[in-house]
Design a protein around this motif. Structure first.
Motif, short mmCIF file in Angstrom:
data_model
loop_
_atom_site.label_atom_id
_atom_site.label_comp_id
_atom_site.label_asym_id
_atom_site.label_seq_id
_atom_site.Cartn_x
_atom_site.Cartn_y
_atom_site.Cartn_z
N ASP A 77 0.99 -1.12 0.10
CA ASP A 77 0.11 -0.04 0.14
C ASP A 77 0.70 1.20 -0.11
N LEU A 78 2.19 1.29 0.69
CA LEU A 78 2.99 2.11 0.64
C LEU A 78 4.28 1.82 0.34
N LEU A 79 4.84 2.21 -0.58
CA LEU A 79 6.26 2.06 -1.27
C LEU A 79 7.22 3.36 -0.80
N LEU A 80 8.33 2.59 -0.16
CA LEU A 80 9.34 3.46 0.24
C LEU A 80 10.56 3.38 -0.60
N LEU A 81 11.07 4.27 -1.03
CA LEU A 81 12.19 4.45 -2.03
C LEU A 81 13.22 5.27 -1.68
N ASP A 82 14.76 5.00 -1.20
CA ASP A 82 15.61 5.75 -0.71
C ASP A 82 16.67 5.77 -2.01
N GLU A 83 16.59 6.93 -2.52
CA GLU A 83 17.41 7.44 -3.69
C GLU A 83 17.40 6.33 -4.70
N PRO A 84 16.16 5.89 -5.40
CA PRO A 84 15.89 4.90 -6.36
C PRO A 84 16.69 5.08 -7.81
N THR A 85 17.03 6.48 -7.84
CA THR A 85 17.47 6.44 -9.22
C THR A 85 19.22 6.49 -9.22
N ASN A 86 19.77 6.28 -8.13
CA ASN A 86 21.38 5.88 -8.22
C ASN A 86 21.55 4.76 -8.79
N HIS A 87 22.44 4.89 -9.72
CA HIS A 87 23.00 3.58 -10.52
C HIS A 87 22.14 3.22 -11.67
N LEU A 88 20.91 3.81 -11.86
CA LEU A 88 20.33 3.70 -12.89
C LEU A 88 20.45 4.68 -13.88
N ASP A 89 20.34 4.08 -15.42
CA ASP A 89 20.63 4.89 -16.09
C ASP A 89 19.52 5.78 -16.73
N ILE A 90 19.73 6.46 -17.66
CA ILE A 90 18.36 7.51 -18.10
C ILE A 90 17.23 6.82 -18.52
N GLU A 91 17.56 5.66 -19.49
CA GLU A 91 16.47 4.89 -19.89
C GLU A 91 15.71 4.25 -18.76
N SER A 92 16.51 3.81 -17.51
CA SER A 92 15.88 3.12 -16.45
C SER A 92 15.09 4.08 -15.68
#
Length: 650
Positions: free
Chosen positions: A183-198
């Motif tokens: 019901d509640l998704l917690l994300l801590d810096e989810p874009t770290n290590h992801l490329d632009i497409e991701s």
């Protein structure tokens, strides 16, 4: 009723209060970004919400039955697991049975529970037992959910985690959280290590989710596209700003100006009261005791006020200028095994260029950096290095930092002074420029947050003379203010910059040209940043389509050529329907722009978010569809207008 609420929360580590009597509520369907300076306690607050840490004081209330899932900043896995096993761990009630079933099925060559003949009966018996167990407790539904999520994220279920890159491991962590359908998704810096497409994929995923999401990020484009609300953690208090990141910036600027005026008035009044209390003997005999008590209260308020941290001041010692040509690549190629990372690349890097390398994880950006710097020999072609190069290298894995060393020793080992641009600066003062308080100067590096470690690495990098800055993922974990300051510094830096980043806004602000990955081994140079690359590619696709359509058109004989050209010109003319469309398009564009303006005003109004979350989501979706329709209308109008203005009489 809110999914989760926090009332009068207090949390402190050492002498700093991370939470100082603050409140928070998260409603169903919200997409909330939690922002703030590095080290202010954002990750600590996320751990409290996730139940991984406790408040010193205050109340945390979760709605009955609310489920949570967390994706940590640096996800931890058992490297002996496969991707399927790691994702199944998000469903602990079925994880062990599903993982064992998956292993046995793979070993016996079975698919989806269909057993084949095998010489060993024991594995088949165990497989049948697991199948019955999963059917009884709803495990098959969980299995299908895991397979669907793995497929959506483009993962290989049988891949070993030990062999995955950082970006792919982050995808596995997100898959593990999504498989639980929280019901509640917690994300801590989810874009770290992801490329632009991701990152673009993640934005679409969050927009399509029905559940609520709370995430820590410093990606400004992502916040503008995804968020329904911004929450800022500032000096121990949480402040809420409905709407996008752009709306937050406008309101925050006004708030800071008002706060500055209010504090100035308070300080002036306190100074007047201090003058009064220090008057002569006669005044002290007749003074008002109520006024004295008020002065004591004013002093307590002033002592308790937490000043906003200053802005970091980043300076670079450029040292001596390099030669005009920094590097030249002539027909350069490099491969690992049978896979070409780069092939037949011609590129020239000149002094004061700011070159961004753009491509997905695994494309070979770091390899290309090492080729340009001459640290790696090419398999074909030639690399010519420039003269008088002084290189400062920012390592994306932060391997240059010793966790046991103090901040002072990291910046200036064995000395309390450093020299910047010919001037001696005390190391304490230098660390203060990067927002490290004097009391933390002797703390070990291991005690720093991810963003503070990045800031320390930048401080160490810029403490040395350099005319060539090599920045490999410098933006990970940095707060927005430091990012903007770094952008300003690099834009004015007279030396050369080689940059690898997945922060689209950062690339656009810094890069003068980009070297973009097109296909395995194929890199192409473009002028400008990421947005310019996208536009150039779109123009190239349009040109290719136009050439293809002309090439495939039927061609008459030479005798018919004049007549054919006449027919072609006549076909170029606008039809009655197209003429009418051309006349109606300006009004349609004006209508869409008006509606877009009205929607932006509603989304920037805090009252909008007091109503139904579904209605707010519809407003955001309509705003996005208007943007797409506007682009389509403008492109169509440009096409028809161009054709109408270039028609020649037949």
């Amino acid at each position: 009723m809110a999914l989760l609420s926090i009332n009068n929360a207090h949390l402190a580590f050492g002498h700093v209060a991370l939470l100082d009597g603050t409140d928070l509520a998260i409603e169903a369907g919200e997409r909330v970004a939690l922002i703030g300076r590095n080290g202010t306690g954002k990750s600590s607050l996320l751990r409290v919400i996730a139940g991984q840490a406790m408040l010193d004081d205050g109340l945390l209330v979760r709605q009955s039955g609310v489920s949570l899932a967390v994706v940590e900043q640096e996800p931890s896995f058992n490297d002996a697991q496969t991707v399927f096993e790691a994702v199944a761990a998000g469903l602990p009630e079925h994880a062990q049975a599903l993982a064992e079933y998956q292993r046995l099925a793979a070993a016996l060559g079975t698919v989806s529970g269909e057993s084949q003949h095998a010489t060993s009966e024991r594995p088949l018996d165990r497989l049948a037992q697991l199948q019955s167990q999963l059917e009884a407790n709803g495990g098959w539904e969980s299995r299908h959910r895991i397979e669907r999520v793995i497929s959506q994220l483009g993962l290989n279920a049988d891949a070993a985690l030990a062999q995955l890159s950082g970006g792919t491991r982050k995808r596995v962590a997100i898959a593990r959280a999504l498989a639980a359908e929280p019901d509640l998704l917690l994300l801590d810096e989810p874009t770290n290590h992801l490329d632009i497409e991701s990152i673009a994929w993640l934005e679409g995923l969050l927009l399509s989710r029905r559940g609520a999401t709370l995430f820590i990020t410093h990606d400004r484009q992502m916040m503008d596209r995804v968020c329904t609300r911004i929450i800022e953690l500032d000096r121990g208090r949480l402040r809420s700003y409905p709407g996008s990141f752009s709306a937050y910036l406008a309101r925050k600027q006004d708030e800071l100006a008002q706060e500055q005026v209010s504090d100035a008035r308070f300080d002036k009044f306190l100074a007047q009261e201090e003058v009064w209390i220090r008057k002569g003997v006669q005044a002290r005999r007749t003074r008002d005791e109520g006024r004295v008590r008020r002065l004591e209260d004013l002093r307590r308020q002033r002592a308790a006020r937490r000043e906003r941290s200053g802005t970091s001041r980043i300076e670079v010692d450029q040292g001596e200028a390099s030669g005009k040509q920094v590097a030249e690549l002539i027909g350069v190629g490099k491969r690992w095994g049978e896979q070409w990372v780069v092939r037949s690349l011609d590129c020239v890097v000149q002094r004061a260029d700011r070159l961004a390398l753009i491509g997905p994880n695994g494309a070979g950006k770091t390899t290309l950096l090492r080729l340009i710097l001459g640290q790696l020999p090419p398999d074909e072609g030639q690399v010519r290095k420039g003269t008088q190069l002084q290189i400062a290298y920012f390592d994306q894995m932060r391997e240059q930092l010793d966790d046991s060393a103090s901040l002072i020793d990291t910046i200036s080992p064995g000395s309390e002074w450093i020299e910047i641009a010919g001037k001696r600066v005390h190391v304490m003062s230098y660390l203060g420029r990067f927002l490290f308080a004097p009391e933390r100067a002797r703390s070990p590096v291991g005690s720093l947050s991810g963003g503070e470690r990045n800031r320390l690495l930048l401080a160490r990098l810029f403490a040395r003379p350099a005319n060539l800055l090599v920045l490999d993922e410098p933006t990970n974990d940095l707060d927005v203010e430091t990012l903007e300051l770094l952008e300003e510094l690099l834009s004015e830096y007279p030396g050369t910059v080689l940059l690898v980043s997945h922060d689209r806004a950062f690339i656009d602000a810094v890069a003068t040209q980009s070297l973009a990955w097109e296909a395995p081994g194929v890199w192409r140079e473009y002028a400008g940043g990421y947005a310019d690359v996208i536009q150039a590619r779109a123009r190239a696709r349009a040109d290719t389509q136009r050439e293809t359509s002309l090439t495939t058109a039927p061609i008459g004989s030479q005798d018919d050529a004049p007549e054919s050209r006449t027919r072609t010109r006549s076909r170029q003319k606008l039809s009655y329907k197209e003429n009418r469309e051309l006349q109606e398009l300006p009004a349609r564009i004006e209508q869409l722009e008006r509606e877009q303006s009205e929607l932006s005003a509603r989304l920037a109004d805090s009252e909008t978010y007091r109503g139904d979350a579904a209605a707010v989501r519809q407003l955001h979706e309509r705003s996005e569809s208007i943007e797409a329709e506007l682009i389509q209308c403008l492109e169509r109008w440009t096409e028809l207008e161009s054709r109408a203005s270039t028609i020649t009489p037949s």
